[in-house]
Design a protein around this motif. Structure first.
Motif, PDB file in Angstrom:
ATOM      1  N   SER A 183      48.004  56.833  98.052  1.00 27.19           N
ATOM      2  CA  SER A 183      48.062  57.784  99.166  1.00 27.19           C
ATOM      3  C   SER A 183      46.954  58.818  99.124  1.00 27.19           C
ATOM      4  O   SER A 183      46.928  59.717  99.962  1.00 27.19           O
ATOM      5  CB  SER A 183      49.423  58.512  99.151  1.00 27.19           C
ATOM      6  N   GLY A 184      46.030  58.709  98.189  1.00 27.57           N
ATOM      7  CA  GLY A 184      44.934  59.676  98.148  1.00 27.57           C
ATOM      8  C   GLY A 184      43.885  59.449  99.200  1.00 27.57           C
ATOM      9  O   GLY A 184      42.968  60.260  99.336  1.00 27.57           O
ATOM     10  N   TRP A 185      43.979  58.347  99.952  1.00 26.00           N
ATOM     11  CA  TRP A 185      42.997  58.028 100.972  1.00 26.00           C
ATOM     12  C   TRP A 185      43.628  58.121 102.351  1.00 26.00           C
ATOM     13  O   TRP A 185      44.843  58.102 102.506  1.00 26.00           O
ATOM     14  CB  TRP A 185      42.445  56.608 100.772  1.00 26.00           C
ATOM     15  N   GLU A 186      42.763  58.194 103.335  1.00 26.66           N
ATOM     16  CA  GLU A 186      43.235  58.153 104.708  1.00 26.66           C
ATOM     17  C   GLU A 186      43.786  56.760 105.015  1.00 26.66           C
ATOM     18  O   GLU A 186      43.172  55.749 104.687  1.00 26.66           O
ATOM     19  CB  GLU A 186      42.091  58.477 105.680  1.00 26.66           C
ATOM     20  N   VAL A 187      44.945  56.733 105.661  1.00 27.83           N
ATOM     21  CA  VAL A 187      45.575  55.455 105.962  1.00 27.83           C
ATOM     22  C   VAL A 187      44.726  54.638 106.925  1.00 27.83           C
ATOM     23  O   VAL A 187      44.633  53.412 106.813  1.00 27.83           O
ATOM     24  CB  VAL A 187      46.986  55.703 106.520  1.00 27.83           C
ATOM     25  N   ILE A 188      44.066  55.307 107.837  1.00 32.46           N
ATOM     26  CA  ILE A 188      43.280  54.597 108.845  1.00 32.46           C
ATOM     27  C   ILE A 188      42.107  53.867 108.201  1.00 32.46           C
ATOM     28  O   ILE A 188      41.730  52.768 108.629  1.00 32.46           O
ATOM     29  CB  ILE A 188      42.818  55.574 109.949  1.00 32.46           C
ATOM     30  N   ASP A 189      41.498  54.441 107.159  1.00 28.77           N
ATOM     31  CA  ASP A 189      40.386  53.767 106.477  1.00 28.77           C
ATOM     32  C   ASP A 189      40.863  52.486 105.788  1.00 28.77           C
ATOM     33  O   ASP A 189      40.182  51.450 105.831  1.00 28.77           O
ATOM     34  CB  ASP A 189      39.752  54.718 105.456  1.00 28.77           C
ATOM     35  N   TRP A 190      41.989  52.558 105.142  1.00 27.23           N
ATOM     36  CA  TRP A 190      42.562  51.381 104.495  1.00 27.23           C
ATOM     37  C   TRP A 190      42.866  50.302 105.532  1.00 27.23           C
ATOM     38  O   TRP A 190      42.572  49.110 105.340  1.00 27.23           O
ATOM     39  CB  TRP A 190      43.827  51.803 103.743  1.00 27.23           C
TER      40      TRP A 190
ATOM     41  N   CYS B 140      45.959  39.502 107.461  1.00 27.54           N
ATOM     42  CA  CYS B 140      45.242  40.776 107.322  1.00 27.54           C
ATOM     43  C   CYS B 140      45.556  41.717 108.482  1.00 27.54           C
ATOM     44  O   CYS B 140      45.762  42.925 108.285  1.00 27.54           O
ATOM     45  CB  CYS B 140      43.745  40.522 107.234  1.00 27.54           C
ATOM     46  N   TYR B 141      45.601  41.185 109.694  1.00 31.78           N
ATOM     47  CA  TYR B 141      45.918  42.026 110.851  1.00 31.78           C
ATOM     48  C   TYR B 141      47.343  42.572 110.759  1.00 31.78           C
ATOM     49  O   TYR B 141      47.595  43.733 111.150  1.00 31.78           O
ATOM     50  CB  TYR B 141      45.747  41.227 112.142  1.00 31.78           C
ATOM     51  N   GLU B 142      48.251  41.776 110.248  1.00 32.31           N
ATOM     52  CA  GLU B 142      49.633  42.250 110.106  1.00 32.31           C
ATOM     53  C   GLU B 142      49.729  43.368 109.078  1.00 32.31           C
ATOM     54  O   GLU B 142      50.434  44.371 109.292  1.00 32.31           O
ATOM     55  CB  GLU B 142      50.524  41.075 109.714  1.00 32.31           C
ATOM     56  N   ARG B 143      49.017  43.230 107.961  1.00 28.34           N
ATOM     57  CA  ARG B 143      49.033  44.309 106.954  1.00 28.34           C
ATOM     58  C   ARG B 143      48.385  45.574 107.501  1.00 28.34           C
ATOM     59  O   ARG B 143      48.857  46.699 107.226  1.00 28.34           O
ATOM     60  CB  ARG B 143      48.305  43.842 105.691  1.00 28.34           C
ATOM     61  N   ALA B 144      47.324  45.414 108.284  1.00 29.87           N
ATOM     62  CA  ALA B 144      46.685  46.597 108.875  1.00 29.87           C
ATOM     63  C   ALA B 144      47.623  47.288 109.853  1.00 29.87           C
ATOM     64  O   ALA B 144      47.700  48.527 109.897  1.00 29.87           O
ATOM     65  CB  ALA B 144      45.393  46.186 109.582  1.00 29.87           C
TER      66      ALA B 144
ATOM     67  N   VAL C 165      49.349  51.527 109.704  1.00 27.24           N
ATOM     68  CA  VAL C 165      49.220  52.619 110.678  1.00 27.24           C
ATOM     69  C   VAL C 165      50.540  52.950 111.355  1.00 27.24           C
ATOM     70  O   VAL C 165      50.593  53.906 112.129  1.00 27.24           O
ATOM     71  CB  VAL C 165      48.170  52.268 111.754  1.00 27.24           C
ATOM     72  N   VAL C 166      51.579  52.192 111.088  1.00 24.50           N
ATOM     73  CA  VAL C 166      52.858  52.504 111.729  1.00 24.50           C
ATOM     74  C   VAL C 166      53.434  53.795 111.197  1.00 24.50           C
ATOM     75  O   VAL C 166      53.991  54.620 111.924  1.00 24.50           O
ATOM     76  CB  VAL C 166      53.857  51.334 111.515  1.00 24.50           C
ATOM     77  N   GLY C 167      53.253  54.059 109.894  1.00 26.20           N
ATOM     78  CA  GLY C 167      53.856  55.236 109.290  1.00 26.20           C
ATOM     79  C   GLY C 167      53.216  56.554 109.636  1.00 26.20           C
ATOM     80  O   GLY C 167      53.701  57.602 109.236  1.00 26.20           O
ATOM     81  N   GLY C 168      52.065  56.503 110.339  1.00 20.40           N
ATOM     82  CA  GLY C 168      51.432  57.762 110.712  1.00 20.40           C
ATOM     83  C   GLY C 168      50.350  58.143 109.739  1.00 20.40           C
ATOM     84  O   GLY C 168      49.553  57.329 109.308  1.00 20.40           O
TER      85      GLY C 168
ATOM     86  N   PHE D 133      43.602  51.952 117.578  1.00 21.55           N
ATOM     87  CA  PHE D 133      43.449  50.978 116.507  1.00 21.55           C
ATOM     88  C   PHE D 133      44.438  49.828 116.661  1.00 21.55           C
ATOM     89  O   PHE D 133      44.092  48.654 116.423  1.00 21.55           O
ATOM     90  CB  PHE D 133      43.637  51.665 115.153  1.00 21.55           C
ATOM     91  N   ARG D 134      45.659  50.137 117.061  1.00 23.70           N
ATOM     92  CA  ARG D 134      46.620  49.053 117.287  1.00 23.70           C
ATOM     93  C   ARG D 134      46.176  48.166 118.450  1.00 23.70           C
ATOM     94  O   ARG D 134      46.410  46.951 118.441  1.00 23.70           O
ATOM     95  CB  ARG D 134      48.011  49.633 117.534  1.00 23.70           C
ATOM     96  N   ALA D 135      45.515  48.756 119.446  1.00 25.83           N
ATOM     97  CA  ALA D 135      44.960  47.939 120.533  1.00 25.83           C
ATOM     98  C   ALA D 135      43.846  47.033 120.021  1.00 25.83           C
ATOM     99  O   ALA D 135      43.712  45.880 120.466  1.00 25.83           O
ATOM    100  CB  ALA D 135      44.436  48.848 121.647  1.00 25.83           C
TER     101      ALA D 135
END
Length: 317
Positions: free
Chosen positions: A38-45, A68-72, A76-79, A90-92
């Motif tokens: 959690s030390g990184w931005e979720v969006i970058d991951w 890979c798309y499913e893991r991505a 981002v679902v958790g915010g 990003f989800r689009a």
């Protein structure tokens, strides 16, 4: 910083079609993100997972790309600290990538559903003049064109007049929607043809395929030539492309305006008539030397030919 560098190297190698090395760099970046947690931005991951999926898709590994798309999407679902609007866009993007994979696998219904949802988000959040919006519209138009062609083919195979009429109406609807989506994309990319020559040429090629499906054959033949012209005159980084006219002019010579191939066919026909003198116009009128045994007699009329062989002797008594 190391994860960012691995992502950059992976993107460069993907553009050069070195998918195995690109996958190695992206996997290294993903391991860094997993160790930090959690030390990184979720969006970058999540973006790194998306880029890994794009490499799998280009390499033809569609199942790995979807994983890979499913893991991505799960990331981002958790915010997170990023804004909600960025997550929506990003989800689009993920839905766009899933639609492209479905298109590659031939699942046109899923591709249309995912690309339509992604196009609505891009058009709302970024507007009609955005490059990503134009790219999604281009993919969606290609899917609709293929569905229209499938409906046309099905209408030609069926013998039921009502079903034939319904399939033709569906084909016309799909092709009209594709035309309405693709024409603004061509106009937008036409303004950027100096910097996006390859993208503009590819879009013209898709427009030509669409017009061919609609039955406008002459317009379809014009667009690929325009695309090659833009690549030939505006792209300076590579060697010039050879010109390939859709309808090349027939070669002509100064001798009566005939081409060499036509003269060869005429000579072959004359030789054929020499072997079969009873066929075709009289040989003397064609300027062919007639053997003595085949010349007409003194009492023959115009165009009449003599006997092929002399009369055999008749036994008397």
């Amino acid at each position: 910083m190391r994860a960012q560098c691995c992502r950059q190297f992976g993107g460069i190698l993907r553009e050069r079609n070195r998918f195995r090395e690109a996958s190695g760099y992206l996997e290294a970046a993903l391991r860094i993100y997993e160790l930090q947690g959690s030390g990184w931005e979720v969006i970058d991951w999540a973006v790194t997972e998306q880029e890994a999926g794009m490499i799998h898709r280009n390499a033809g590994r569609h199942t790995d790309a979807l994983a890979c798309y499913e893991r991505a999407g799960d990331l981002v679902v958790g915010g997170g600290s990023a804004g909600l609007e960025e997550h929506v866009v990003f989800r689009a993007m993920l839905r766009r990538d899933v639609g492209i994979v479905a298109q590659d696998r031939g699942d046109l219904d899923t591709a249309e559903r995912e690309l339509t949802a992604a196009h609505e988000v891009f058009r709302t959040k970024r507007g009609e003049e955005d490059f990503e919006t134009a790219q999604v519209a281009k993919f969606l138009a290609d899917v609709l064109r293929r569905k229209g062609q499938q409906c046309k083919a099905a209408s030609r195979r069926t013998r039921n007049p009502l079903r034939k009429r319904g399939l033709r109406a569906q084909a016309q609807t799909h092709l009209t929607r594709a035309h309405d989506l693709l024409c603004p994309v061509v106009a937008l990319l036409g303004k950027r043809r100096t910097t996006e020559a390859h993208t503009y040429a590819a879009c013209l090629n898709k427009l030509g395929s669409l017009q061919y499906a609609q039955g406008h054959i002459h317009k379809a033949l014009n667009h690929p030539a325009r695309g090659r012209g833009d690549l030939r005159h505006r792209v300076r980084t590579g060697p010039p492309l050879p010109r390939q006219d859709p309808l090349p002019a027939r070669p002509r010579t100064a001798r009566g305006g005939r081409s060499r191939r036509r003269r060869a066919r005429t000579a072959h026909g004359r030789a054929h008539l020499r072997r079969q003198p009873g066929r075709g116009p009289p040989l003397a009128r064609r300027g062919v030397r007639v053997p003595r045994g085949l010349r007409p007699g003194p009492g023959a009329g115009r165009g009449a030919a003599g006997p092929r062989h002399p009369d055999p002797p008749v036994a008397l008594g």
